[in-house]
Write an enzyme that holds these catalytic residues in place. Structure first.
Site, PDB file in Angstrom:
ATOM      1  N   GLU A   1      40.730  66.441  41.367  1.00 31.85           N
ATOM      2  CA  GLU A   1      39.897  66.272  42.556  1.00 31.85           C
ATOM      3  C   GLU A   1      38.487  66.784  42.331  1.00 31.85           C
ATOM      4  O   GLU A   1      37.521  66.181  42.800  1.00 31.85           O
ATOM      5  CB  GLU A   1      40.537  66.961  43.765  1.00 31.85           C
ATOM      6  CG  GLU A   1      41.819  66.295  44.267  1.00 31.85           C
ATOM      7  CD  GLU A   1      41.593  64.865  44.741  1.00 31.85           C
ATOM      8  OE1 GLU A   1      40.444  64.502  45.022  1.00 31.85           O
ATOM      9  OE2 GLU A   1      42.576  64.107  44.815  1.00 31.85           O
TER      10      GLU A   1
ATOM     11  N   TYR B   1      36.497  67.864  51.979  1.00 35.53           N
ATOM     12  CA  TYR B   1      37.279  66.813  51.351  1.00 35.53           C
ATOM     13  C   TYR B   1      38.332  67.380  50.397  1.00 35.53           C
ATOM     14  O   TYR B   1      39.525  67.069  50.485  1.00 35.53           O
ATOM     15  CB  TYR B   1      36.393  65.816  50.597  1.00 35.53           C
ATOM     16  CG  TYR B   1      37.214  65.036  49.612  1.00 35.53           C
ATOM     17  CD1 TYR B   1      38.075  64.038  50.061  1.00 35.53           C
ATOM     18  CD2 TYR B   1      37.238  65.359  48.262  1.00 35.53           C
ATOM     19  CE1 TYR B   1      38.909  63.357  49.188  1.00 35.53           C
ATOM     20  CE2 TYR B   1      38.054  64.693  47.378  1.00 35.53           C
ATOM     21  CZ  TYR B   1      38.884  63.695  47.850  1.00 35.53           C
ATOM     22  OH  TYR B   1      39.720  63.053  46.992  1.00 35.53           O
TER      23      TYR B   1
ATOM     24  N   ASP C   1      36.991  60.820  52.269  1.00 34.08           N
ATOM     25  CA  ASP C   1      35.999  60.718  51.214  1.00 34.08           C
ATOM     26  C   ASP C   1      35.184  59.443  51.431  1.00 34.08           C
ATOM     27  O   ASP C   1      35.294  58.795  52.471  1.00 34.08           O
ATOM     28  CB  ASP C   1      36.675  60.711  49.842  1.00 34.08           C
ATOM     29  CG  ASP C   1      37.381  59.400  49.589  1.00 34.08           C
ATOM     30  OD1 ASP C   1      37.768  58.736  50.583  1.00 34.08           O
ATOM     31  OD2 ASP C   1      37.536  59.019  48.429  1.00 34.08           O
TER      32      ASP C   1
ATOM     33  N   CYS D   1      39.803  41.089  51.456  1.00 36.05           N
ATOM     34  CA  CYS D   1      40.503  41.274  52.733  1.00 36.05           C
ATOM     35  C   CYS D   1      41.873  40.574  52.766  1.00 36.05           C
ATOM     36  O   CYS D   1      42.776  41.028  53.469  1.00 36.05           O
ATOM     37  CB  CYS D   1      39.634  40.778  53.881  1.00 36.05           C
ATOM     38  SG  CYS D   1      38.083  41.704  54.054  1.00 36.05           S
TER      39      CYS D   1
END
Length: 370
Positions: free
Chosen positions: A54, A135, A153, A212
DNA sequence: CACCCGTGGCC
DNA sequence: TGGCCAAGGGT
């Protein structure tokens, strides 16, 4: 006390359900990730690897992180090993990844956690560790410890900006986005939910030309309903990026070693190595920068090195001199042999400057197709 | 809250 | 080719 397998009476939000179903079949395979299948089989994430990944992933793309993550976990397999490492060795291993304060915070955080004996498991406690902001604290809590934290994020901001057709830049609606996400975080698999949101943003709900038709949220997505997914997220006006100029000095000793020194502990490229160089000013009238040379010698201008930082561009005039005597090394500097350059904590801008003076140094990685 | 802090890939 | 962008944090 991890609650990955602890069920809850609360129902899972329908959108979370759809997203988790998508994640089960579409999750990316990443070196630091425990797959959803493995997690269901009882595998437990290693908080050290979750945390390390991270931190590395902050503002940094997955492909750039992979070799650094492999190197770090090979050199330092545990938080205890990292805490016991020399800070300079960690900075050297971080060289090239950027945002070097992350590496300094990494060292500080490792020492704190090693002293504690383990990572804290709640978002609030994780938030107190150096280098963990809103975050990262939420993501480690969710992914490593199964806490129902709302992870937001840049990916999540983009996904939510389209879902809600936010009329303002996501940065201006952070609270609204966090609340909307918090309302969806499922009581089970919160870590998978967080990673699913980020995978969705990275692979489907991409910045340009979102796919999409493959999105589990294509029906409820407000922007998609309007056919306006390309209009979101709304862009904030960009700040102007000034250009600075300076001079860099590559001193080559008779045996081929070059002179390096260490930058100050704070500010730009803090604690990293550099070749001697001038201040970087907005304007330069004439070549007064040459007075910043580390010692008097016949400095030849060999070219310029261009580099873009986050908030300014830099043009460095590069000077070189040869046949230097060892006695001319100023205090605080050291001579670095060619075989050692790759291992020095040299940020990219300095590698560019050195390459400008010594074309055989830091050859560009071959990546094109034959 | 605005600004500072890297880098490499992409179109 | 250059502007934009990517799993932010600190001050």
């Amino acid at each position: 006390m991890q609650n990955h397998l602890v069920a809850s009476a609360e129902p899972t939000h329908p959108l979370a359900e759809a997203l988790l179903d998508w994640y089960d079949t579409s999750a990316r395979t990443l070196p630091w990730r425990v797959s959803p299948a493995a997690l269901k089989s009882g595998a437990v994430p290693d908080p050290y690897r979750v945390w390390l990944s991270e931190i590395m992933l902050q503002q940094t793309m997955v492909e750039a992180v992979k070799p650094f993550f492999a190197r770090f976990t090979s050199l330092w397999p545990t938080i205890e090993a990292l805490a016991a490492a020399e800070a300079d060795d960690i900075m050297k291993a971080w060289a090239g990844l950027g945002y070097y304060s992350r590496a300094r915070n990494l060292v500080a955080c490792a020492k704190v956690v090693a002293e504690l004996g383990a990572f804290p498991q709640t978002e609030a406690e994780l938030r107190k560790l150096p280098g963990l902001g809103a975050y990262t604290a939420a993501s480690v809590a969710a992914i490593a410890f199964g806490q129902p934290a709302a992870v937001v994020d840049g990916n999540v901001e983009r996904v939510m900006a389209r879902m809600l057709a936010l009329p303002v830049p996501p940065a201006k609606a952070k609270n609204a986005i966090r609340e909307a996400v918090a309302a969806m975080v499922p009581p089970v698999r919160p870590g998978d939910f967080a990673q699913a949101m980020m995978d969705l943003g990275a692979t489907v709900c991409t910045p340009r030309r979102p796919a999409c038709m493959f999105c589990p949220w294509r029906e409820p997505c407000l922007a998609r309903q309007r056919g306006e997914q390309d209009l979101y997220p709304v862009k904030a006006p960009k700040a102007e990026k000034p250009t600075r100029v300076g001079a860099a000095f590559v001193a080559v000793r008779r045996d081929g070693a070059i002179l390096l020194r260490k930058r100050a502990g704070t500010g730009l490229l803090a604690g990293m190595a550099e070749v001697p160089n001038s201040d970087w000013n907005a304007r330069q009238d004439g070549d007064t920068t040459e007075r910043a040379a580390p010692f008097h010698a016949r400095w030849r201008e060999v070219g310029t090195a261009e580099h873009g930082f986050t908030h300014f561009g830099l043009t460095l005039k590069v000077y070189r001199t040869d046949g230097v005597e060892t006695a001319k090394a100023p205090p605080g500097s050291w001579w670095s042999q060619a075989a050692e350059w790759e291992g020095e904590a040299l940020p990219t801008v300095m590698r560019k400057a050195i390459r400008c003076a010594i074309p055989t140094a830091f050859p560009p990685k071959a990546k094109g197709k034959p």
